[in-house]
Design an enzyme around this catalytic site. Structure first.
Site, short mmCIF file in Angstrom:
data_model
loop_
_atom_site.label_atom_id
_atom_site.label_comp_id
_atom_site.label_asym_id
_atom_site.label_seq_id
_atom_site.Cartn_x
_atom_site.Cartn_y
_atom_site.Cartn_z
CB SER A 130 -40.64 -25.82 -5.34
OG SER A 130 -41.31 -26.70 -6.22
CE1 TYR A 166 -50.72 -27.55 -18.29
CE2 TYR A 166 -50.31 -26.79 -20.53
CZ TYR A 166 -50.07 -26.70 -19.18
OH TYR A 166 -49.17 -25.77 -18.70
#
Length: 243
Positions: A10, A154
């Site tokens: 998106s 991460y």
């Protein structure tokens, strides 16, 4: 109907990839999003403007049941459709020093990047093998290749996907399925909006942040038939920051 699925499609790099595939390929594009419907809708409009066909498909990549239910429902509604390309782009950051890191911040990041890769790719891999063709592109990060302080979670998640990319590539290569990873450095997106760009570009030999479109160009090439002899590779796109 031949399709390409982009997770986290998106916004940012994901949205740029959807738009680039609309320009460069003949795929019907499945734009996955989790919560930001307005942004997903905007990406869909841009993709349709470029003359491609596309649809939105909502699920949280980290939730195995949700992924399975959403993709099964889509496949049953489109029995003739074949997903030939998967871009595992969905990812989140919850940065902080490891000594202060909560279990939730560790798990959320691992679940989205690593388990998200498993949940989505595993759903389609048998069909790809039967079809004897596929393109899998995993979005990783400079953090997953060199490690970044303040991003142990991460770095761990993306580093694991790097290793998975290399292993899966060997398993499926004989069936004309390639598996590669793209490792961006500093790219100008919402995700990097809070970073001090003036300071950080001093670290980048080309003296600027990259653009999402530049990453999308590379992904589009890896999704195409032109890249058929490239597999198991981690391609850095970072302006020379780490090479």
């Amino acid at each position: 109907m031949k399709c390409a699925l982009v997770t986290g499609g998106s916004r940012g790099i994901g949205s740029a990839i959807c738009q680039k595939l609309a320009e460069d390929s003949s795929y019907h594009i499945l734009i996955n999003y989790q919560s930001n419907e307005a942004a997903a809708q905007k990406t869909l409009e841009e993709v349709l403007k470029k003359g491609a066909t596309a649809e939105l498909i909502k699920f949280n990549v980290a939730d195995a049941t949700e992924v399975k239910n959403a993709l099964t429902a889509w496949q049953e509604a489109n029995p003739e459709a074949i997903v030939e390309a998967i871009v595992n782009n969905a990812g989140i950051t919850k940065d902080g020093l490891f000594m202060w890191m909560s279990h939730d911040d560790w798990s959320a990041v691992i679940n989205t990047s690593l388990n998200g890769f498993f949940n989505v790719t595993n759903f389609f891999i048998q069909r790809m093998l039967r079809n004897k063709y596929g393109r899998i592109v995993n979005m990783v990060s400079v953090s997953g290749v060199k490690g970044t302080a303040g991003q142990t979670n991460y770095s761990a998640a993306k580093g694991a996907v790097v290793a998975a990319t290399k292993a899966l590539a060997q398993e499926v290569a004989k069936r004309n399925i390639t598996v590669n990873a793209v490792a961006p450095g500093f790219i100008r997106t919402d995700m990097t909006g809070d970073l001090d760009e003036k300071e950080l570009i001093k670290l980048v030999p080309v003296n600027r942040f990259g653009e999402a479109e530049e990453v999308a160009d590379l992904v589009s090439f890896l999704v195409s038939k032109k890249s058929s002899y490239i597999t198991g590779e981690i391609i850095n796109i970072n302006g020379g920051i780490y090479s």
